[in-house]
Design an enzyme around this catalytic site. Sequence first.
Site, PDB file in Angstrom:
ATOM      1  N   LYS A 225       1.103  -1.564   0.397  1.00 54.93           N
ATOM      2  CA  LYS A 225       0.252  -0.127   0.475  1.00 54.93           C
ATOM      3  C   LYS A 225       1.104   1.760   0.334  1.00 54.93           C
ATOM      4  O   LYS A 225       0.355   2.548  -0.649  1.00 54.93           O
ATOM      5  CB  LYS A 225      -0.516   0.297   1.289  1.00 54.93           C
ATOM      6  CG  LYS A 225      -2.095  -1.152   1.223  1.00 54.93           C
ATOM      7  CD  LYS A 225      -2.837  -0.841   1.475  1.00 54.93           C
ATOM      8  CE  LYS A 225      -2.585  -1.516   3.144  1.00 54.93           C
ATOM      9  NZ  LYS A 225      -2.020  -2.404   4.222  1.00 54.93           N
ATOM     10  N   ASP A 253      14.001  -3.016   4.540  1.00 56.54           N
ATOM     11  CA  ASP A 253      15.994  -2.130   4.587  1.00 56.54           C
ATOM     12  C   ASP A 253      15.720  -1.892   3.343  1.00 56.54           C
ATOM     13  O   ASP A 253      16.898  -0.711   3.536  1.00 56.54           O
ATOM     14  CB  ASP A 253      16.452  -4.443   4.714  1.00 56.54           C
ATOM     15  CG  ASP A 253      16.559  -4.552   6.500  1.00 56.54           C
ATOM     16  OD1 ASP A 253      16.027  -3.923   7.487  1.00 56.54           O
ATOM     17  OD2 ASP A 253      16.898  -6.025   6.107  1.00 56.54           O
TER      18      ASP A 253
END
Length: 311
Positions: A225, A253
Site C-alpha cells: 500500500k 531494509d
Amino acid sequence: MQEVMVFGSFLVDLMGRAPHLPVPGETVKGSFFKQGAGGKGFNQAVAAHKAGAKVWMVTKLGRDSLADVALAVMDELGMPKDCLFYNDTVSTGIALILVDEGTAQNEIVIVPGACSTITPADIGAIAPHLRQCAYVLLQLEINQDANEAVAKLAKENGVRVIVNTAPYQQISDEFLRGVWLVTPNEVEAQALTGIAVRDLPSARAAAAVFFEKGVENVLITLGEKGVFVSGGGKEALIPAFRVEAVDTTGAGDAFNGGLLTALADGKDLFEAAHFANALGALSVQKIGATPSMPTRAEIDAFTAQQGILSK
Ligand code: ADP
C-alpha cells in the site's frame, strides 16, 4: 551528499530448504543451503551505499570465519570498514532460516552474538565519525543500551536520529524523546501505539502517539500500500509502486536505506519517502536481502520509467 551512519546488526543468514519443517526432535534432510550477509543494520547500510550514500556502517563481529562474510561484501562494494568492532569471545551473529519447499513457510532463529555486545568504549571510538553525520539510522536488533547511548550522543551533537523499530521490542519513552523520525511497519506501529493501522485516520492516530512521546516525524510503511508520512504539520499517504513481488524479505531494509540516502541528499521527508518506495519496490522483485538491494543506476532507471525524477 552529507555523511550518514547506520548503527546496527550484522548477521550471517544460514538458509536451508526442506520438504517440510522439522517438529521437535525430528531431523529432516534438506535440499538446498545458502549463506549470505544479513542483519537489518547491514542490509540498510548496503542499501544506502548502493543508492549512493556516504555511509559509515557500525557493527560488531566475532573473530571467526562468519565475520568474513561481512568483510567480503564491504570490500566488493567499497564500503568503509573503519567502524567495525570485534568481540574476541562471542561469535558473529547468525540467523538460522528454515524454509518449507512446498508452502514457503519459514522458521527463523536469530542469535545476534557479537553485534549485541556493543560497548560504551565502541561508541566513544565512533563519536568523531558520528559528529560528522547529518543522520544516524538505528534498528532494534542489537543491545538496546548501545542504541540508547548512541541516540543520546547524536541528539547532543545535533545529529538527527532515525529509528527503524524492527524487529519489534519494547522501547523506552526516554529513547524516543527527541528522535527525528520513527519508521515502523504496520505491525510494529500497532505494537508500539496500541492502534491497528488500517487507513488514514488510524495511521494519523498512531502517529499522534509517537508525537506525544516527543518524536518529530513519523513514517509508517504499509507494504504494497506504500507509506504514511506525517511531520512538520503536513501528512501524506504515498502509494507504493505497482510491481510483481517475488520476495518481500528485506523490503523494509531497502526502504530505510533509500530513505536515509535521499535525506542525506537534502530531500525533504516526503520526497525521500518517494525515493525509498522505489528501493522497496525494486527489492521485492529479487530474491534475498543484500543481493536484492538496487544500485543507483537501477533506481534512476526505475524512477525515470515510472515518470518520477529521482533527483
Ligand atoms: P517490512 O518489510 O518492514 O514489513 P513493508 O512490508 O511495509 O516493510 O515494506 C516496506 C516498503 O517496501 C513499503 O513501504 C513499500 O515501499 C515497499 N514494498 C513492500 N512490499 C511491496 C510490494 N508488494 N510492492 C511494491 N512495494 C512494496
